[in-house]
Design a protein around this motif. Structure first.
Motif, mmCIF file in Angstrom:
data_model
loop_
_atom_site.group_PDB
_atom_site.id
_atom_site.type_symbol
_atom_site.label_atom_id
_atom_site.label_comp_id
_atom_site.label_asym_id
_atom_site.label_seq_id
_atom_site.Cartn_x
_atom_site.Cartn_y
_atom_site.Cartn_z
ATOM 1 N N ILE A 169 14.482 6.755 -0.511
ATOM 2 C CA ILE A 169 13.210 7.197 -1.093
ATOM 3 C C ILE A 169 12.050 6.728 -0.211
ATOM 4 O O ILE A 169 11.162 7.496 0.134
ATOM 5 C CB ILE A 169 13.043 6.658 -2.539
ATOM 6 C CG1 ILE A 169 13.985 7.411 -3.479
ATOM 7 C CG2 ILE A 169 11.593 6.779 -3.009
ATOM 8 C CD1 ILE A 169 14.004 6.884 -4.903
ATOM 9 N N HIS A 170 12.097 5.452 0.185
ATOM 10 C CA HIS A 170 10.992 4.928 0.990
ATOM 11 C C HIS A 170 10.888 5.644 2.337
ATOM 12 O O HIS A 170 9.806 6.075 2.739
ATOM 13 C CB HIS A 170 11.130 3.418 1.212
ATOM 14 C CG HIS A 170 10.134 2.887 2.198
ATOM 15 N ND1 HIS A 170 8.823 2.612 1.852
ATOM 16 C CD2 HIS A 170 10.232 2.658 3.536
ATOM 17 C CE1 HIS A 170 8.164 2.219 2.935
ATOM 18 N NE2 HIS A 170 8.995 2.239 3.972
ATOM 19 N N ASN A 171 12.017 5.785 3.039
ATOM 20 C CA ASN A 171 11.957 6.405 4.372
ATOM 21 C C ASN A 171 11.519 7.863 4.320
ATOM 22 O O ASN A 171 10.738 8.321 5.151
ATOM 23 C CB ASN A 171 13.314 6.293 5.073
ATOM 24 C CG ASN A 171 13.443 4.982 5.828
ATOM 25 O OD1 ASN A 171 12.568 4.114 5.727
ATOM 26 N ND2 ASN A 171 14.524 4.828 6.575
ATOM 27 N N GLY A 215 0.797 -1.229 0.000
ATOM 28 C CA GLY A 215 0.000 0.000 0.000
ATOM 29 C C GLY A 215 0.827 1.276 0.000
ATOM 30 O O GLY A 215 0.297 2.350 -0.230
ATOM 31 N N CYS A 216 2.147 1.169 0.264
ATOM 32 C CA CYS A 216 2.991 2.373 0.226
ATOM 33 C C CYS A 216 3.105 2.813 -1.232
ATOM 34 O O CYS A 216 3.353 2.007 -2.114
ATOM 35 C CB CYS A 216 4.373 2.089 0.811
ATOM 36 S SG CYS A 216 5.504 3.492 0.648
ATOM 37 N N LYS A 217 2.904 4.117 -1.455
ATOM 38 C CA LYS A 217 2.884 4.600 -2.834
ATOM 39 C C LYS A 217 4.219 5.189 -3.273
ATOM 40 O O LYS A 217 4.301 5.912 -4.258
ATOM 41 C CB LYS A 217 1.775 5.642 -2.994
ATOM 42 C CG LYS A 217 0.384 5.046 -2.849
ATOM 43 C CD LYS A 217 -0.687 6.052 -3.279
ATOM 44 C CE LYS A 217 -2.074 5.442 -3.227
ATOM 45 N NZ LYS A 217 -2.493 5.087 -1.842
ATOM 46 N N CYS A 218 5.278 4.889 -2.539
ATOM 47 C CA CYS A 218 6.575 5.445 -2.937
ATOM 48 C C CYS A 218 7.107 4.702 -4.157
ATOM 49 O O CYS A 218 6.680 3.587 -4.460
ATOM 50 C CB CYS A 218 7.575 5.389 -1.778
ATOM 51 S SG CYS A 218 8.451 3.832 -1.600
ATOM 52 N N TYR A 219 8.050 5.315 -4.831
ATOM 53 C CA TYR A 219 8.632 4.735 -6.044
ATOM 54 C C TYR A 219 9.212 3.351 -5.756
ATOM 55 O O TYR A 219 9.042 2.409 -6.528
ATOM 56 C CB TYR A 219 9.719 5.681 -6.570
ATOM 57 C CG TYR A 219 10.591 5.068 -7.636
ATOM 58 C CD1 TYR A 219 10.135 4.955 -8.950
ATOM 59 C CD2 TYR A 219 11.866 4.588 -7.325
ATOM 60 C CE1 TYR A 219 10.931 4.379 -9.929
ATOM 61 C CE2 TYR A 219 12.664 4.013 -8.294
ATOM 62 C CZ TYR A 219 12.198 3.908 -9.597
ATOM 63 O OH TYR A 219 12.984 3.328 -10.553
ATOM 64 N N THR A 220 9.872 3.229 -4.617
ATOM 65 C CA THR A 220 10.525 1.965 -4.272
ATOM 66 C C THR A 220 9.495 0.848 -4.096
ATOM 67 O O THR A 220 9.626 -0.227 -4.677
ATOM 68 C CB THR A 220 11.356 2.150 -2.983
ATOM 69 O OG1 THR A 220 12.266 3.223 -3.197
ATOM 70 C CG2 THR A 220 12.119 0.896 -2.629
ATOM 71 N N CYS A 221 8.467 1.129 -3.300
ATOM 72 C CA CYS A 221 7.467 0.086 -3.042
ATOM 73 C C CYS A 221 6.633 -0.233 -4.283
ATOM 74 O O CYS A 221 6.152 -1.345 -4.440
ATOM 75 C CB CYS A 221 6.568 0.489 -1.884
ATOM 76 S SG CYS A 221 7.441 0.454 -0.312
ATOM 77 N N LYS A 222 6.466 0.754 -5.155
ATOM 78 C CA LYS A 222 5.673 0.495 -6.359
ATOM 79 C C LYS A 222 6.429 -0.400 -7.341
ATOM 80 O O LYS A 222 5.835 -1.044 -8.189
ATOM 81 C CB LYS A 222 5.300 1.820 -7.049
ATOM 82 C CG LYS A 222 4.080 2.489 -6.408
ATOM 83 C CD LYS A 222 3.497 3.584 -7.281
ATOM 84 C CE LYS A 222 4.450 4.735 -7.458
ATOM 85 N NZ LYS A 222 3.859 5.921 -8.066
HETATM 86 ZN ZN LIG Z 1 7.584 2.684 0.192
#
Ligand SMILES: [Zn+2]
Length: 540
Positions: A505-507, A474-481
């Motif tokens: 990026i995530h943090n 559910g995290c919408k950051c570039y890394t998680c996507k």
């Molecule tokens: Zn993330």
């Protein structure tokens, strides 16, 4: 410069907007730390995409390398590092502390449970006190961490360096004492910090003189030069401004389409009210007004002479172009504007006068009486905002912030220095802080420690080797996507450079989203529900 939009009922917290020459900051907000004019491992685009609105760089580091004069010549901090949003610099005081007194020892900003024993502390304190930094009434002598060369910072010097670095928000020079220093010493240091604050203001005014304003013409010096008229005139002329923006002449429209795209690399406003006049375009940062002459609908231009005199008196420079010039050769006009911008120094004229805001710093360690005294003394000085600095007993940080926020003027922004853990931010916001900066989010990321809504995880842990899911669902950051834990785990194990980037990026995104959600909850008047939900799931 600071507008409160919504207060949290029965607390000191609020959501607001901080207005700077390089754009607005929606608060509460987390300030990304770019120590040496770079957020480590991230490009400015990535920092922005992770939701950051503002970046802080360290005066101490930039003074040593590359030197403030280079940064100034490059066009100031933002231009130097290609960050187009708002910027801050700290005063250099914290480094005199962390790279001086506490250097190499186990001392840190917080007194936590894992604190070393008192004897160890006293020993370290004595040993380290004079090792790298020497504090006198005049300032701090310290040795460069780069080459060991000796340097001396005074409040005046800090102001001069920060003026050259050219950030939107700068801080007064303070002594950040060790959390383990005896109270007697803290008292002495606090009194000195207050005297230094006054010296900072005096020096700041030298670099940013208040212009003599023509009387009765509705001009007013506002912080940042954003408010260049009084509210009555503004109300009277605002309708006219809207009409002019609605129906620009072809030449105005053409020029605006170029200026708004930042083709000059500077921020321009159109139809801006200065005193009783509406100027066509203005770059407040450089105090440059652009006028397109020959507009049929411009009734004001007949008063050109008094208009020019008035603007010049306020320190504005005016470049005039004819309608035909704009329409027939827009590129030549833009070139002319660029040359004009380049020729103009920063920090002159009205725009420049107020283009840097100075925040005073409240100290006082973990003592209620000292904190309150500091808030009172610093709060009464003519600062544009305030930083809450120094060390806290970790569990009591919120209380210490509350003591201070309750005394500082409510209408000015408050920045909590060096605090950025999710739980600390929540309590900081509740107790009246608007902005926060901390290296932790990105520093921990580079070591593989990542934030999730359930607490921190370490991606180096063996179990992540074969988890084919993102860090947080559910995290919408570039890394998680785009990436899985197993890939990140592989990058960290292989010591690949991309590991630091993706983790940072995530943090950064995590903290930025946290403050953005907090802001929403304040605006929707359900901050305490948000807080309760977050704290229930987040395991420290
Ligand atoms: Zn993330």
């Amino acid at each position: 410069m600071f507008k409160i939009e919504q207060k949290i009922s029965k607390s000191l917290g609020r959501a607001g907007v901080l207005i700077t020459p390089h754009g607005e900051v929606q608060t509460p907000s987390f300030v990304a730390v770019g120590t040496k004019a770079t957020v480590k491992s991230l490009s400015p685009e990535q920092v922005k995409e992770a939701g950051s609105q503002i970046v802080l760089a360290n005066t101490y580091h930039l003074y040593l390398e590359p030197g403030e004069k280079i940064v100034k010549e490059a066009g100031g901090l933002g231009k130097f590092m290609n960050w187009q949003g708002p910027t801050m610099t700290d005063s250099g005081g914290f480094q005199a502390f962390s790279l001086g007194v506490a250097y190499g020892s186990k001392l840190s900003k917080f007194i936590g449970n894992e604190s070393p024993k008192q004897e160890e502390i006293d020993e370290a304190y004595r040993e380290e006190r004079d090792k790298k930094a020497k504090i006198t009434e005049d300032g701090v002598e310290f040795k460069s961490i780069i080459d060991g060369s000796k340097h001396f910072f005074t409040p005046e010097k800090s102001m001069q360096i920060q003026s050259d670095l050219g950030a939107d928000i700068i801080f007064a020079f303070d002594e950040c004492t060790s959390p383990h220093a005896p109270k007697e010493y803290l008292k002495e240091a606090l009194a000195r910090t207050h005297r230094w604050a006054e010296r900072c203001l005096i020096e700041y005014r030298k670099n940013h003189p208040t212009p003599t304003l023509p009387e009765g013409e509705g001009a007013q010096r506002g912080t940042f030069g954003y408010h260049t008229t009084d509210s009555v005139t503004w109300k009277n002329l605002q309708q006219r401004v809207l009409e002019m923006r609605e129906k620009p002449t072809p030449a105005e429209n053409m020029l605006w389409q170029h200026l708004r795209k930042n083709s000059t690399k500077y921020h321009f406003r159109r139809q801006h009210i200065v005193g009783n006049f509406i100027v066509d375009f203005v770059c407040l940062e450089k105090s440059l007004v652009i006028e397109v002459d020959g507009d049929i609908h411009d009734y004001q231009k007949e008063e050109d002479k008094s208009r020019t005199e008035f603007l010049n008196k306020l320190g504005f420079y005016i470049l005039r172009f004819k309608n035909e010039e704009v329409v027939e050769n827009i590129l030549k006009v833009l070139e002319g504007i660029k040359v004009g911008l380049k020729a103009l120094p920063f920090g002159e004229g009205l725009g420049g006068v107020s283009s840097q805001a100075l925040f005073g710093i409240v100290q006082g360690g973990r003592y209620e009486d000292l904190r309150k005294e500091s808030a009172k003394v610093i709060g009464e000085m003519d600062f544009d905002g305030f930083g809450i600095g120094g060390s806290f007993v970790k569990e009591d940080m919120a209380t210490a912030v509350k003591w201070v926020s309750g005394i500082l003027p409510t209408d000015k922004p408050r920045h909590l220095l060096g605090v950025g853990e999710p739980v600390d931010i929540i309590f900081g916001v509740e107790n009246g802080c608007d902005t926060f900066d901390c290296v932790a989010a990105t520093r921990m990321a580079r070591n593989g420690t990542l934030y999730t809504k359930r607490g921190k995880i370490n991606i180096n842990n063996a179990k992540y080797k074969n988890i084919f899911e993102p860090i947080e669902e559910g995290c919408k950051c570039y890394t998680c996507k785009n990436y899985t834990c197993c890939y990140l785990s592989h990058l960290f194990r292989s010591k690949e450079m991309l590991a630091a980037t993706l983790a940072s990026i995530h943090n950064l995104y995590f903290i930025n989203s946290l403050v953005a959600e907090m802001r929403e909850s304040i605006l929707n008047e359900n901050f305490f529900d948000f807080k309760e939900n977050f704290l229930r799931d987040y395991k420290v």
